[in-house]
Motif scaffolding. Structure first.
Motif, PDB file in Angstrom:
ATOM      1  N   UNK A   1       6.832 -15.020  10.090  1.00 30.10           N
ATOM      2  CA  UNK A   1       5.371 -14.943   9.973  1.00 30.10           C
ATOM      3  C   UNK A   1       4.883 -13.510   9.761  1.00 30.10           C
ATOM      4  N   UNK A   2       5.512 -12.852   8.794  1.00 29.76           N
ATOM      5  CA  UNK A   2       5.113 -11.497   8.405  1.00 29.76           C
ATOM      6  C   UNK A   2       5.181 -11.385   6.886  1.00 29.76           C
ATOM      7  N   UNK A   3       4.460 -10.403   6.339  1.00 30.78           N
ATOM      8  CA  UNK A   3       4.623 -10.044   4.937  1.00 30.78           C
ATOM      9  C   UNK A   3       5.658  -8.934   4.880  1.00 30.78           C
ATOM     10  N   UNK A   4       6.570  -9.069   3.928  1.00 32.00           N
ATOM     11  CA  UNK A   4       7.691  -8.146   3.834  1.00 32.00           C
ATOM     12  C   UNK A   4       7.706  -7.489   2.458  1.00 32.00           C
ATOM     13  N   UNK A   5       7.865  -6.170   2.446  1.00 30.80           N
ATOM     14  CA  UNK A   5       8.015  -5.448   1.193  1.00 30.80           C
ATOM     15  C   UNK A   5       9.471  -5.004   1.082  1.00 30.80           C
ATOM     16  N   UNK A   6      10.211  -5.544   0.101  1.00 30.61           N
ATOM     17  CA  UNK A   6      11.641  -5.241  -0.003  1.00 30.61           C
ATOM     18  C   UNK A   6      11.938  -3.837  -0.528  1.00 30.61           C
TER      19      UNK A   6
ATOM     20  N   UNK B   1       6.679  -3.881   6.612  1.00 29.95           N
ATOM     21  CA  UNK B   1       6.297  -5.148   7.230  1.00 29.95           C
ATOM     22  C   UNK B   1       4.807  -5.130   7.552  1.00 29.95           C
ATOM     23  N   UNK B   2       4.152  -6.251   7.285  1.00 30.54           N
ATOM     24  CA  UNK B   2       2.732  -6.401   7.574  1.00 30.54           C
ATOM     25  C   UNK B   2       2.519  -7.684   8.370  1.00 30.54           C
TER      26      UNK B   2
ATOM     27  N   UNK C   1       0.814  -1.217   0.000  1.00 29.61           N
ATOM     28  CA  UNK C   1       0.000   0.000   0.000  1.00 29.61           C
ATOM     29  C   UNK C   1       0.848   1.267   0.000  1.00 29.61           C
ATOM     30  N   UNK C   2       2.169   1.116  -0.008  1.00 30.54           N
ATOM     31  CA  UNK C   2       3.025   2.299  -0.077  1.00 30.54           C
ATOM     32  C   UNK C   2       3.151   2.733  -1.534  1.00 30.54           C
ATOM     33  N   UNK C   3       3.944   2.007  -2.328  1.00 31.34           N
ATOM     34  CA  UNK C   3       4.108   2.376  -3.728  1.00 31.34           C
ATOM     35  C   UNK C   3       3.828   1.211  -4.674  1.00 31.34           C
TER      36      UNK C   3
ATOM     37  N   UNK D   1      -2.433  -8.524   7.545  1.00 33.22           N
ATOM     38  CA  UNK D   1      -2.243  -7.406   6.630  1.00 33.22           C
ATOM     39  C   UNK D   1      -2.061  -6.062   7.294  1.00 33.22           C
ATOM     40  N   UNK D   2      -2.040  -6.028   8.628  1.00 31.85           N
ATOM     41  CA  UNK D   2      -1.864  -4.746   9.326  1.00 31.85           C
ATOM     42  C   UNK D   2      -0.408  -4.293   9.215  1.00 31.85           C
ATOM     43  N   UNK D   3      -0.212  -2.982   9.129  1.00 36.98           N
ATOM     44  CA  UNK D   3       1.145  -2.433   9.032  1.00 36.98           C
ATOM     45  C   UNK D   3       1.849  -2.614  10.373  1.00 36.98           C
ATOM     46  N   UNK D   4       3.031  -3.238  10.333  1.00 36.12           N
ATOM     47  CA  UNK D   4       3.826  -3.421  11.546  1.00 36.12           C
ATOM     48  C   UNK D   4       4.972  -2.411  11.612  1.00 36.12           C
ATOM     49  N   UNK D   5       5.556  -2.145  10.431  1.00 37.63           N
ATOM     50  CA  UNK D   5       6.748  -1.292  10.410  1.00 37.63           C
ATOM     51  C   UNK D   5       6.955  -0.767   9.002  1.00 37.63           C
ATOM     52  N   UNK D   6       7.550   0.421   8.889  1.00 36.00           N
ATOM     53  CA  UNK D   6       7.888   0.952   7.576  1.00 36.00           C
ATOM     54  C   UNK D   6       6.889   1.992   7.094  1.00 36.00           C
ATOM     55  N   UNK D   7       7.053   2.408   5.837  1.00 39.92           N
ATOM     56  CA  UNK D   7       6.258   3.523   5.324  1.00 39.92           C
ATOM     57  C   UNK D   7       4.835   3.219   4.832  1.00 39.92           C
TER      58      UNK D   7
END
Ligand code: FES
Length: 153
Positions: free
Chosen positions: A103-108, A113-114, A90-92, A118-124
């Motif tokens: 056990x997280x979703x990671x956007x490189x 981190x989600x 949901x960032x870019x 799907x909740x935002x854990x960390x990052x933009x």
């Protein structure tokens, strides 16, 4: 000289019937006007799509597939439930990946981190990953995806 009219029982029911008919007619007219002006306002334009069976996604695992529009969706077994999420950050808009160990979703792209839900854990990322309704019927997993022809593509 004024003439006083008594309201008979028949007259009262006649007025009550006319009033309620008028109210029902206006309500129906309003409904059709709203339907005409906003044709998709109250319609849930989704389609239930079979994905796989529950035994194909072990606890803590994630399963990817493409929806009717070609977008990638992932179904994750949290051990308690199955959750379907878009893999589009949901960032870019980069693709997120399931990190089995953490056990997280990671956007490189920008270290987003989600959670498995799907909740935002960390990052933009400014908001959670888009989610889809999941139904499990006799071990078959279905999700509700948007219709292709709904004009919202
Ligand atoms: S695009 Fe995913 S964190 Fe920036």
């Amino acid at each position: 000289m004024t003439e006083k009219k008594d309201l008979t029982r028949r007259g009262f029911f006649s007025y009550a019937f006319m009033g309620s008919s008028l109210l029902a007619g206006l309500t129906l007219l309003t409904y059709y006007i709203v339907q005409f002006l906003f044709p998709t306002a109250n319609k849930n334009l989704t389609r239930k799509v079979y994905i796989t069976t529950t035994d194909k996604i072990a606890s803590g695992q994630s399963f990817k597939f493409k929806d009717l529009k070609g977008a990638t969706i992932t179904v994750t077994n949290t051990g308690k439930e199955f959750i379907a999420l878009s893999t589009k950050c949901t960032h870019l808009g980069c693709q997120v990946f399931w990190k089995k160990d953490a056990k997280v979703f990671y956007c490189p792209c920008h270290e987003g981190y989600f959670s498995p839900k799907g909740e935002v854990l960390k990052g933009p990322p400014p908001k959670p990953l888009d989610s889809y309704k999941v139904e499990v019927i006799d071990k078959a997993i279905y999700i509700h995806v948007d219709e292709v022809y709904n004009g919202r593509a």
